[in-house]
Design a protein around this motif. Structure first.
Motif: not given
Length: 738
Positions: A637, A651, A502, A571, A697, A639, A581-583, A579
């Protein structure tokens, strides 16, 4: 007890009386007493535990009190200089790596009263059933007599410096000191290090090398040379004593400064500056050619005896041989490292959305060249191929094979083949070369748009991943046999593993030289690398420098190292629309807790704390269903959507193409309420196709009336239900039996 029995036992018992001969027999002397009487002590060094036991006699050799010694080798620094300690450590390391059973050497210690003492150590290396050294047992002794005793000699003539050591001992000390010198730097270190000038019985020295028609000075040492600026290169035709000695290949001795200045007027300023009384200029000759010159400077000397001249000639000969070996080695190493450099990529392509950094570190021994390499290949559709490999061996042949293999593998990757095919073709190519070498390799293809990463490995380490929250881990990447061997055994299967990188996450590829050390488990090095990456800088270039500074110095590796780092550009969104992100990996039990913590921290930073409980609950439901009912991890995600009403969108993306459907579970059902919960918590929710999977989402906004607008609850949810498929008890539940 009878006299016969006492004689047979060979000892005297004071309670019994004298021996049969009438003379008392000495009491029994044990091994420790016998060593101590000969000035020897013993030590026992546990390499695994780092415990260094030194007996009482050994403490006396080092002039240490019991309270000054803490059973650690580091405690000897009170008496042993760093230079001498490093030299002994290098000898021990060479013995362990070469498989020898013993090692030994002379070194100097400084006693409590400041007196220098020559000491000798001899140790036996004990190894386990796998051949790894785990213990060293040996002796230490005062070796001053070894290097100072000499046959009786005539008294020195007036003006001669009394000999401090015998001819043989001086030659032996120089020979031993230079025996481990491999490069020119090693040779100069012997001359300029502790005891360097003293080995030549001088008070100052300079060493020069011939380079074409010039003479370059590479070393100066000694008390007389303190404060003297570095010498610039001089032409051999100039009227200087050392240059003249090199040209004529004849040694020159001056016990009178007036004689020196009369013959070489240009030397007058130098003579006046250092305040010497005598000097010797010696040519360094190898295979009938002058390769350099050695100048020795003395105080208090007014003549050179025949023995002095013979000794200087012998020392110059030994030094010349060492320098010749070093020059040839440096030339060969320069050629090999040049070959290695031409085989590696000269430039790494740049990509939008990613930072890439590469490093190569030569081995610390041998020719400092090997078969490790890295490569970065630009692929169509905003993809990038990442390669790290290691050809067996540390010589020019390994470098040559590496260059051919790198080009072939690069061509297969550029054709667009998946990682498994690229490695299979590379293995076949290597097997068809006229070589017995094999190679390990790791290859990955990254889609910079989606973050999808497909990777395979051939007997090589997999990648290390640093997540956006700083956690590091080694994903379980399936692998096959090394290249070449896989073809020979007809096992050219290199299974691929899919990962997701990500934005903001970092991938680290390296060869085993960065994490492996002889006599140590590789997992120790892997943990050290993961820890260094965890605490390292965010930027790829800075992280590469951080790893080079910390790990290469830590291991002092005898293997070369290739390092490749890729970081997807973060991002963060914008100020009004941030925003994250994380895996969440499927096999990471702490991933859910870390994801919830990241969500709460982000919402707090965005001043949306009031939504934390609902969003955490929804995220947990979405993530659990992905991890339970799909074959991979999830990309989360979060945001902010600022227009027209400030909402938060959550999401969760997975790799399953089966869409969810909403059900009405019975009262006794234990599943099937996932969509109902999301529908109750969120303002809107829906499903979107994403590559070969989907993303579910949901949006959360302020309570009705807070921002002056109401939400259209459930519209998208009904649409998702109509388009969904599969069955199950959650939003992404794909288990038809649930």
């Amino acid at each position: 007890m009878t006299a016969r029995k006492r004689l047979a036992r060979g000892r005297y018992d004071p309670r019994v009386g004298p021996s049969a001969s009438g003379r008392p027999v000495s009491p029994a002397i044990g091994p420790e007493e016998r060593l101590a009487m000969n000035g020897m002590g013993s030590f026992d060094w546990d390499l695994d535990q780092g415990v260094f036991d030194l007996d009482e006699a050994g403490l006396r050799v080092f002039d240490l009190r019991p309270e000054e010694f803490n059973r650690s080798p580091d405690a000897l620094v009170l008496r042993v200089t760093h230079e001498e300690g490093d030299r002994i450590d290098r000898e021990l390391r060479r013995a362990m790596q070469s498989g020898r059973r013993s090692y030994g050497g002379y070194f100097q210690i400084t006693r409590r009263d400041g007196v220098k003492q020559w000491t000798h150590t001899q140790g036996t290396i004990l190894r386990d059933e796998h051949g790894y050294a785990h213990r060293v047992v040996g002796i230490v002794r005062d070796a001053t007599d070894d290097l100072t005793q000499a046959p009786p000699a005539a008294a020195p003539a007036e003006g001669e410096v009394p000999p401090r050591h015998s001819f043989s001992s001086i030659v032996g000390r120089i020979t031993e000191a230079l025996s481990h010198a491999v490069t020119i730097d090693d040779v100069t270190a012997v001359l300029t290090g502790v005891g360097g000038v003293e080995r030549f019985r001088a008070d100052g020295l300079t060493l020069s090398l011939v380079e074409g028609s010039n003479m370059r000075f590479v070393a100066t040492a000694g008390e007389l040379m303190r404060g003297v600026p570095s010498f610039k290169p001089v032409r051999l035709i100039e009227s200087l004593p050392l240059a003249d000695t090199v040209l004529t290949q004849q040694p020159q001795f001056f016990a009178d400064n007036d004689e020196l200045e009369a013959r070489f007027p240009l030397a007058r300023p130098f003579v006046e500056k250092i305040g010497m009384d005598a000097c010797a200029f010696l040519p360094l000759i190898a295979q009938s050619h002058s390769i350099g010159g050695l100048a020795l400077f003395y105080r208090g000397r007014t003549r050179f005896s025949r023995e002095d001249r013979e000794l200087c000639a012998a020392l110059a000969g030994i030094l010349a041989q060492s320098l010749q070996r070093a020059i040839l080695f440096d030339q060969e190493r320069e050629f090999a490292t040049g070959l290695q450099a031409t085989m590696l990529p000269r430039h790494v392509p740049r990509f939008d959305g990613a930072e890439i950094a590469v490093r190569y570190h030569a081995a610390s021994s041998g020719r400092e060249v090997g078969g490790d390499w890295y490569d970065v290949v630009a692929l169509p559709q905003n993809r990038v191929g990442l390669v790290v490999g290691d050809v067996q061996g540390h010589d020019t042949h390994a470098a040559a094979v590496m260059g051919q293999l790198r080009i072939a593998l690069r061509a297969y990757a550029a054709e667009g083949h998946p990682p498994s095919t690229v490695l299979a073709r590379a293995s076949r190519f290597l097997a068809e070369l006229d070589t017995e070498r094999f190679a390990t390799c790791g290859y990955a293809q990254l889609d910079l748009t989606t973050g999808t990463l497909w990777t395979a490995r051939a007997g090589h380490l997999g990648p290390l991943i640093r997540h956006t929250d700083g956690r590091t881990g080694w994903p379980n990447v399936r692998g096959g046999l090394p290249l070449g061997l896989a073809t020979s055994f007809d096992l050219q299967e290199f299974p691929e593993t899919r990962l997701d990188l990500v934005p903001g996450e970092t991938l680290v590829f390296c060869t085993d030289g960065l994490v492996e050390e002889r006599d140590a488990d590789i997992t120790i090095g892997m943990e050290a690398l993961a820890e260094a990456v965890h605490h390292g800088p965010q930027r790829a270039e800075e992280l590469a420098d951080h790893l080079a500074d910390n790990l290469w110095q830590r291991w002092g590796s005898n293997d070369d190292v290739a390092l490749l780092i890729l970081r997807r550009s973060p991002d963060p969104g914008t100020t009004r629309a941030p925003r994250i992100h994380q895996y969440v990996h499927q096999a990471d039990p702490e991933g859910l807790a870390d994801a919830r913590l990241a969500l709460r921290q982000a919402l707090t930073a965005w001043e949306l704390d009031d939504l934390s409980d609902d969003i955490e609950l929804a995220a947990g439901e979405l993530l659990v269903n992905v991890l339970l009912h799909t074959e991979g991890g999830a990309v989360l995600t979060l945001e902010v959507l600022p227009e027209p009403v400030r909402r938060v969108r959550l999401s969760v993306q997975d790799r399953s193409s089966v869409w969810p459907r909403r059900r009405t579970p019975g009262e006794a059902a234990t599943s099937g309420r996932g969509l109902l919960m999301i529908d109750a918590l969120a303002d809107n929710w829906g499903v979107e196709p994403r590559g070969d999977g989907k993303a579910v989402w949901c949006e959360f906004g302020p309570e009705d009336g807070e921002d002056g607008e109401d939400s259209e609850d459930g519209e998208d949810g009904e649409r998702a239900e109509g388009e969904g498929g599969g069955g199950g008890g959650g939003v992404t539940d794909t288990d038809p039996t649930a």
